[in-house]
Design a protein around this motif. Structure first.
Motif, short mmCIF file in Angstrom:
data_model
loop_
_atom_site.label_atom_id
_atom_site.label_comp_id
_atom_site.label_asym_id
_atom_site.label_seq_id
_atom_site.Cartn_x
_atom_site.Cartn_y
_atom_site.Cartn_z
N GLY A 5 0.73 -1.12 0.01
CA GLY A 5 0.14 0.01 -0.07
C GLY A 5 0.81 1.27 0.02
N HIS A 6 2.08 1.32 -0.56
CA HIS A 6 2.88 2.36 -0.61
C HIS A 6 2.13 3.48 -1.34
CE1 HIS A 6 5.84 0.49 1.68
NE2 HIS A 6 6.13 -0.30 0.79
N ASP A 7 1.39 3.19 -2.30
CA ASP A 7 0.64 4.13 -3.13
C ASP A 7 -0.29 4.87 -2.45
OD1 ASP A 7 -0.64 1.44 -3.00
OD2 ASP A 7 -2.04 2.16 -4.71
N ILE A 8 -0.97 4.05 -1.38
CA ILE A 8 -2.16 4.75 -0.72
C ILE A 8 -1.19 5.68 0.36
CG2 ILE A 8 -3.70 4.34 1.25
CD1 ILE A 8 -4.68 3.44 -1.32
N LEU A 9 -0.22 5.35 0.92
CA LEU A 9 0.70 6.24 1.74
C LEU A 9 1.05 7.59 0.92
CD1 LEU A 9 2.32 7.17 4.01
CD2 LEU A 9 4.26 5.72 3.21
N MET A 10 1.61 7.55 -0.23
CA MET A 10 1.84 8.48 -1.06
C MET A 10 0.73 9.49 -1.43
SD MET A 10 4.61 7.50 -4.03
CE MET A 10 6.37 6.69 -3.59
N ARG A 11 -0.40 9.05 -1.71
CA ARG A 11 -1.73 9.71 -1.81
C ARG A 11 -2.04 10.42 -0.70
NH1 ARG A 11 -3.32 8.87 -7.06
NH2 ARG A 11 -2.83 6.88 -7.94
#
Length: 359
Positions: A187-193
């Protein structure tokens, strides 16, 4: 004098890899050796759980060479992917070490996930016993994979305290640390967003993780640029344990927007450094991370994750309370000897029903 009990431990790839699963395997192996067991490490190919024909043949050949008197603990990354017909002919008693079922990796096509689940279910039926890393995975194998209650042993990760550890020195601006494979599941994409929603606050972020899925790595780099976070979010790739420990000491909070965890040994590491945690209510995370030490939100909820980060960054009292709760939780974590006892019982018997898993 009684000869030491002998076993094989089959692990795909480099056991020195800096990830939670490999850290578990290394420390479990050390604890088994410390208990007096003669452990022989079998290195399997690194293409599992989607093995090349060469890695499949080599793995089965190594297991085939084991005598019937030498039980083998096989990491689930390989065990669930091995050819069932060939695996059934292995003479050595087999024990599966399941960190989490292979078919639960997010992003798999439905047909591929169904095929992996069927193979893993068939392979688990061949195992003398199954060891899992959390009660959550034990319940999952019972309900979704039809594994009998008394065939499961729970070997929770231990925790290694370093009495010589340097004190924390929080970085300025506050460092938000995330540790996990560069894989969609983490979920690193969720963290970035989520980070993109709190750019009005003062912070920096480091995401540590081995390059695991090429598409995910590329997508994360592109997303970081698209969100305008290149100057504030650093993707390190895999780093040494020494450097990782230094980052833990410099961090103000730990954040992992995971979509699924079978246990999440990084949470123990973060709590050991007294870090407040922002994560999701996915898989075993709520069982691993105490409520008082964390803010947990639904997986894939960018807004909720951003709000949790904002709350911790903006409220020193809340951050301090979560930090103290994390430190207290880490102090209650046991060592690795219990995990070694569970695995030893699975390998050498007798095996008893697991009282830790509700029927």
């Amino acid at each position: 004098m009684t000869a030491p009990r002998a076993m094989a431990f089959a692990v795909p790839g480099d056991i020195e890899t800096v990830t939670g699963g490999y850290l578990y395997d290394r420390r479990l192996a050390d604890a088994l050796v410390a208990s007096g067991i003669d452990l022989h490490h079998l290195t399997l190919g690194d293409s599992f759980p989607h093995p090349t024909a060469r890695d499949m043949a080599d793995a089965l050949a190594q297991l085939d060479r084991l005598p019937a008197s030498c039980p083998a603990l096989v990491d689930g990354l390989a065990f669930g992917a091995l050819d069932t017909g060939r695996l059934s002919k292995v003479r050595a008693p087999l024990v599966a070490l399941v960190h989490h079922p292979l078919a639960l990796e997010p992003g798999l096509e439905t047909a591929q996930a169904r095929e992996m689940a069927a193979r893993e279910m068939a392979n688990l039926a061949l195992a003398r016993h199954i060891v899992v890393t959390s009660p959550h995975i034990a319940r999952l194998l019972e309900t979704e994979y039809g594994v009998a209650h008394d065939r499961i042993g729970i070997a929770k990760p231990g925790f290694v305290r370093n009495p010589d550890a340097e004190p924390r020195r929080a970085a300025t601006p506050p460092l938000i640390l995330s540790v996990g494979l560069l894989a969609r599941r983490k979920g690193h994409d969720i963290l970035m967003r989520a980070l993109a929603q709190i750019t009005d606050l003062d912070w920096q972020s480091v995401i540590v993780g081995r390059k695991h899925e090429p598409d995910t790595v590329r997508n994360l780099r592109e997303l970081r640029e698209d969100l305008g976070l290149a100057a504030r979010v650093h993707l390190t790739g895999e780093i040494s344990q020494t450097r990782l420990d230094a980052l833990y000491r410099e961090a103000s909070l730990f954040a992992l927007a995971t979509r699924y965890e079978g246990y999440g040994i990084v949470f123990d590491e973060a709590m050991g450094h007294a870090l407040p945690i922002v994560s999701t209510r996915a898989g075993a995370t709520p069982d691993t991370v105490p409520q008082a030490a964390s803010l947990l939100v639904p997986p894939d909820d960018v807004d909720a994750f951003a709000d949790a980060l904002r709350r911790l960054l903006g409220d020193p009292c809340l951050r301090k309370a979560c930090s103290e709760a994390a430190r207290d939780a880490a102090a209650r974590l046991g060592g690795w000897s219990h995990a070694a006892e569970v695995v030893s019982a699975a390998l050498f018997g007798p095996i008893v029903a697991n009282a830790d898993v509700p029927k």
